[in-house]
Design an enzyme around this catalytic site. Structure first.
Site, PDB file in Angstrom:
ATOM      1  N   GLN A 261       0.834  -1.202   0.000  1.00 49.27           N
ATOM      2  CA  GLN A 261       0.000   0.000   0.000  1.00 49.27           C
ATOM      3  C   GLN A 261       0.866   1.247   0.000  1.00 49.27           C
ATOM      4  O   GLN A 261       0.613   2.211  -0.728  1.00 49.27           O
ATOM      5  CB  GLN A 261      -0.911  -0.010   1.240  1.00 49.27           C
ATOM      6  CG  GLN A 261      -2.105   0.882   1.135  1.00 49.27           C
ATOM      7  CD  GLN A 261      -2.910   0.567  -0.101  1.00 49.27           C
ATOM      8  OE1 GLN A 261      -3.002   1.409  -0.975  1.00 49.27           O
ATOM      9  NE2 GLN A 261      -3.461  -0.620  -0.228  1.00 49.27           N
ATOM     10  N   HIS A 264       2.394   3.045  -3.179  1.00 44.68           N
ATOM     11  CA  HIS A 264       1.589   3.832  -4.130  1.00 44.68           C
ATOM     12  C   HIS A 264       2.040   5.287  -4.149  1.00 44.68           C
ATOM     13  O   HIS A 264       2.315   5.854  -5.193  1.00 44.68           O
ATOM     14  CB  HIS A 264       0.102   3.764  -3.782  1.00 44.68           C
ATOM     15  CG  HIS A 264      -0.579   2.562  -4.354  1.00 44.68           C
ATOM     16  ND1 HIS A 264      -0.720   2.364  -5.690  1.00 44.68           N
ATOM     17  CD2 HIS A 264      -1.146   1.491  -3.741  1.00 44.68           C
ATOM     18  CE1 HIS A 264      -1.355   1.220  -5.904  1.00 44.68           C
ATOM     19  NE2 HIS A 264      -1.616   0.668  -4.739  1.00 44.68           N
ATOM     20  N   GLU A 329     -10.341   1.400   3.494  1.00 46.49           N
ATOM     21  CA  GLU A 329     -10.544   1.029   2.097  1.00 46.49           C
ATOM     22  C   GLU A 329     -10.282  -0.480   1.929  1.00 46.49           C
ATOM     23  O   GLU A 329     -11.111  -1.200   1.404  1.00 46.49           O
ATOM     24  CB  GLU A 329      -9.576   1.840   1.226  1.00 46.49           C
ATOM     25  CG  GLU A 329      -9.723   1.562  -0.259  1.00 46.49           C
ATOM     26  CD  GLU A 329      -8.604   2.191  -1.080  1.00 46.49           C
ATOM     27  OE1 GLU A 329      -7.580   2.611  -0.497  1.00 46.49           O
ATOM     28  OE2 GLU A 329      -8.748   2.235  -2.321  1.00 46.49           O
ATOM     29  N   HIS A 330      -9.108  -0.917   2.380  1.00 43.62           N
ATOM     30  CA  HIS A 330      -8.754  -2.346   2.322  1.00 43.62           C
ATOM     31  C   HIS A 330      -8.573  -2.853   3.742  1.00 43.62           C
ATOM     32  O   HIS A 330      -7.807  -2.263   4.506  1.00 43.62           O
ATOM     33  CB  HIS A 330      -7.419  -2.554   1.598  1.00 43.62           C
ATOM     34  CG  HIS A 330      -7.370  -1.998   0.213  1.00 43.62           C
ATOM     35  ND1 HIS A 330      -6.806  -0.771  -0.078  1.00 43.62           N
ATOM     36  CD2 HIS A 330      -7.807  -2.497  -0.966  1.00 43.62           C
ATOM     37  CE1 HIS A 330      -6.896  -0.543  -1.379  1.00 43.62           C
ATOM     38  NE2 HIS A 330      -7.500  -1.575  -1.947  1.00 43.62           N
ATOM     39  N   ASP A 363      -6.205  -6.275  -5.861  1.00 40.14           N
ATOM     40  CA  ASP A 363      -5.893  -5.119  -6.709  1.00 40.14           C
ATOM     41  C   ASP A 363      -5.949  -5.479  -8.182  1.00 40.14           C
ATOM     42  O   ASP A 363      -6.256  -4.646  -9.024  1.00 40.14           O
ATOM     43  CB  ASP A 363      -4.481  -4.604  -6.407  1.00 40.14           C
ATOM     44  CG  ASP A 363      -4.410  -3.830  -5.103  1.00 40.14           C
ATOM     45  OD1 ASP A 363      -5.474  -3.463  -4.588  1.00 40.14           O
ATOM     46  OD2 ASP A 363      -3.292  -3.608  -4.601  1.00 40.14           O
ATOM     47  N   HIS A 422     -52.698  19.597  -6.032  1.00 38.73           N
ATOM     48  CA  HIS A 422     -52.408  18.189  -5.763  1.00 38.73           C
ATOM     49  C   HIS A 422     -53.697  17.471  -5.348  1.00 38.73           C
ATOM     50  O   HIS A 422     -54.010  16.379  -5.840  1.00 38.73           O
ATOM     51  CB  HIS A 422     -51.387  18.048  -4.615  1.00 38.73           C
ATOM     52  CG  HIS A 422     -49.964  18.277  -5.012  1.00 38.73           C
ATOM     53  ND1 HIS A 422     -49.470  19.506  -5.343  1.00 38.73           N
ATOM     54  CD2 HIS A 422     -48.916  17.418  -5.110  1.00 38.73           C
ATOM     55  CE1 HIS A 422     -48.163  19.400  -5.636  1.00 38.73           C
ATOM     56  NE2 HIS A 422     -47.815  18.140  -5.497  1.00 38.73           N
TER      57      HIS A 422
END
Lengths: 431, 431
Positions: A261, A264, A329-330, A363, A422
């Protein structure tokens, strides 16, 4: 390596954790001004403006828009240019992503009430979708597969990809991935000008209904600004992983999972939670041992030291509470009985169950999407999926009897809200 | 009445239609500045700031936050204060909304591959949701039902409603609707300060994960700004109806259906499309005849003259093409075989099938939600539903064999992207 150590026993633990998790995603004023200008220019001047920005920012020499369209034949050529091993890997990944996506397809439904009134929901695909793919170093062919395949499974007839090719530099794997995903048209444009072209349409670029895909701060800001004119996917923050480990996984594996991770970018966030203090020490040793072998060691160090953390929890219950708070996220559950533990997870983009399930498998090729909610947004949002390329219309068909009965209720409520037209409209349908 | 007449035979028809549909939803600079200030103040000063803004903007005299919380007993009291007819109407509407919503619930799923690898999707409810309800004249009890019931059907444990009570003016129907919908807590606050309290939390107001519900420009701007910190529903533009009629419905009914949208506010948009020129004339006559009976005649006139239109189409195919282009919030198919025609509709928030199905029935009690995508956003978005209060987490559990096979693919693709730690993490799992 000097990574922040936290312990849930500390009285100010949650405060420290909050500080570590904090991420400000707002665009600064100068970016907003620049993007605003580009959007307005493309809206007014179409192709001409896009050509100018592309020549300027991507150092291209296009004289007509036709030069900025990549023909299908060039995509097919890319399939030949990559290695056989790469092509097989892309095709296998694509097949698995497609197979998983097919489980997500939403169907229309309806039911008929006793008096003949029909209620339901009609599901349709979006007509046209734009897919933004970053160029240069951050070009990920896997992202092309992950964004394009669910759209095609949803039944989107026209999928238009934009990918900048700065200095005419082309990524063969990205083009090959576009060919495998059946992308319909590709333009070699990028930045805010590409987002504007897709959102407003130009003489050459069709106006789309939704724009998906990752990009830099200019692309993200442009997407945020055109939201409403078109749909957008989420605005992603830096990528994150939370590894929950009971201490029984090889510490080298866990160290490498944290690296995967962190590599990145400097802002990526890798956190380890474990109730086992000795195991945490082992992982720290693995980190120091393995970091030297990493080509992206500088990025990994900056990420782990700047945003990473190792957290000692009291026990697994405590670790799960932290995971639900972080809403990562993960989430890697590197534990025994991972499937049982997963049932106790309320908030996470993707849950990787068991010691064999490295996040890297997800991934690329496990099947589920790698476009996931970041920065705690898994509390309220979901992975990218087929459902993002479909939408629903409510269906209401009243029988004469049904309208008469419903008309009475509607009339009462409409008068209560002071809406006479209405009420009258409903009353016409009362027998 | 002087309503714009269009004919699809005109060469500049689409240009004229685009102009009529155009709606600029952007907030102006001064609103953004004001809202920014309020958000920052509430984030820093919590309860104290919310009390100050509430006393100032809603002319209240609260000295503590406790005075701004409406106890459950007060909601129950409202159920007694409204008429028996109103209570029955609210309860019947609530039951139908709940019954329809239950059809929308998403379930978790998973499947196991031959090598034992498990893939799936885990569905969970949001933890805490904030519901914004406008106060004063625009207070619609039906909106409380439409926003709250799907959240409760989704399984949201904590639903917190905010509703301003300017000058201490209370809407009994709104409180009664909150009681019927099982709202958990209610605060008599509104505006950007209420959105800020829900998004950031204060000493008294819990921080929520998502904020839904309509509001004025300050509320809409605040919601847009806190998006990311919390989820939000769509930002609604003015309400719209498109009536497609084959000319065989009572023109008075159609005129009143157009009025029922127009009476919401001057910006609301009512459009009629028909292939029958004589029928269009009859509806115009009905409009002139019926307008005098309408208490909100001024609003209706302003809306129809400023934003309304009657469009003569060549035939039903032509009318359907226009409907799909407009992607209306409400689409009335006042035609024969409406269910068949509905299948050809690609974009609409809600489709009202047949002459008996007045839009007003859907506004209150048919069952489907009345919170719908406006301003052509039905091209890419859906009605509010149970799914807006649930989210998905991907599930990936690789067997040893599965991880070994996937590891090879991931390794190839990771090296292709220059991500060595990804590759190594995957390779550890190859046998």
């Amino acid at each position: 390596m000097d990574i922040q150590r936290l312990n849930t026993n500390e009285t100010d633990f949650w405060k420290k954790l909050d500080k570590r998790l904090a991420w400000d995603s707002e665009s600064d004023h100068s970016v907003i001004e620049t993007v605003n200008g580009i959007l307005a220019d493309v809206k007014s001047n179409g192709d001409k403006a896009v050509i100018e920005y592309t020549n300027k920012f991507d150092r291209m020499q296009a004289t007509s828009f036709a030069e900025l369209e990549i023909p299908q034949s060039r995509l097919q050529e890319a399939l030949e240019n990559i290695t056989a091993e790469q092509r097989t890997a892309l095709e296998k990944a694509a097949a698995r992503i497609k197979s998983y996506a097919e489980h997500q397809t939403m169907d229309s439904w309806s039911y008929t009430e006793e008096d003949g009134t029909v209620l339901g929901q009609q599901v349709t695909a979006l007509d046209k979708v734009g897919l933004y793919v970053p160029g240069g170093k951050a070009a990920y062919p896997s992202s092309v597969l992950m964004n394009a395949i669910p759209a095609k499974v949803a039944g989107v007839p026209e999928l238009i990809m934009v990918v900048p090719t700065p200095d005419d530099e082309v990524n063969e794997l990205v083009f090959a991935a576009a060919a495998i995903s059946n992308v319909d048209r590709v333009f070699s444009i990028g930045g805010a000008q590409a987002v504007a072209a897709l959102a407003y349409g130009t003489e050459t670029v069709p106006q789309v209904d939704k724009i998906v895909g990752p990009g830099n701060i200019y692309v993200a800001t442009a997407k945020r600004m055109v939201f409403g004119t078109v749909g957008i996917d989420m605005i992603a923050g830096p990528s994150e992983i939370l590894v929950v480990c009971d201490g029984k996984t090889d510490p080298d594996w866990i160290a490498m999972d944290l690296f995967s991770q962190a590599e990145h970018d400097e802002d990526a966030q890798s956190i380890l939670v474990s109730p086992d203090a000795d195991f945490i020490e082992s992982v720290m040793q693995s980190i120091d041992k393995l970091i030297e072998e990493m080509p992206r060691a500088d990025i990994i160090k900056a990420s782990l030291q700047g945003r990473g953390a190792v957290i000692q929890a009291k026990d697994m219950d405590d670790a799960i509470e932290i995971a639900n708070y972080i809403a990562p996220e993960h989430l890697e559950l590197s534990v025994d009985n991972a499937e049982e533990v997963a049932k106790r997870i309320k908030h996470a983009g993707a849950i990787f169950m068991g010691r064999y399930t490295a996040e890297a498998l997800g991934d690329y090729c496990a099947g589920p999407n790698h476009v996931l909610p970041t920065s705690r947004t898994a509390r309220f949002s979901s992975p990218l999926g087929v459902y993002d390329f479909q939408k629903r219309s409510s269906l209401i068909g009243c029988s004469a009897d049904g309208a008469s009965e419903l008309g009475k209720i509607a009339s009462t409520l409409a008068h209560g809200e002071g809406l006479t037209a209405h009420a009258r409209s409903a009353e016409y349908r009362i027998k």
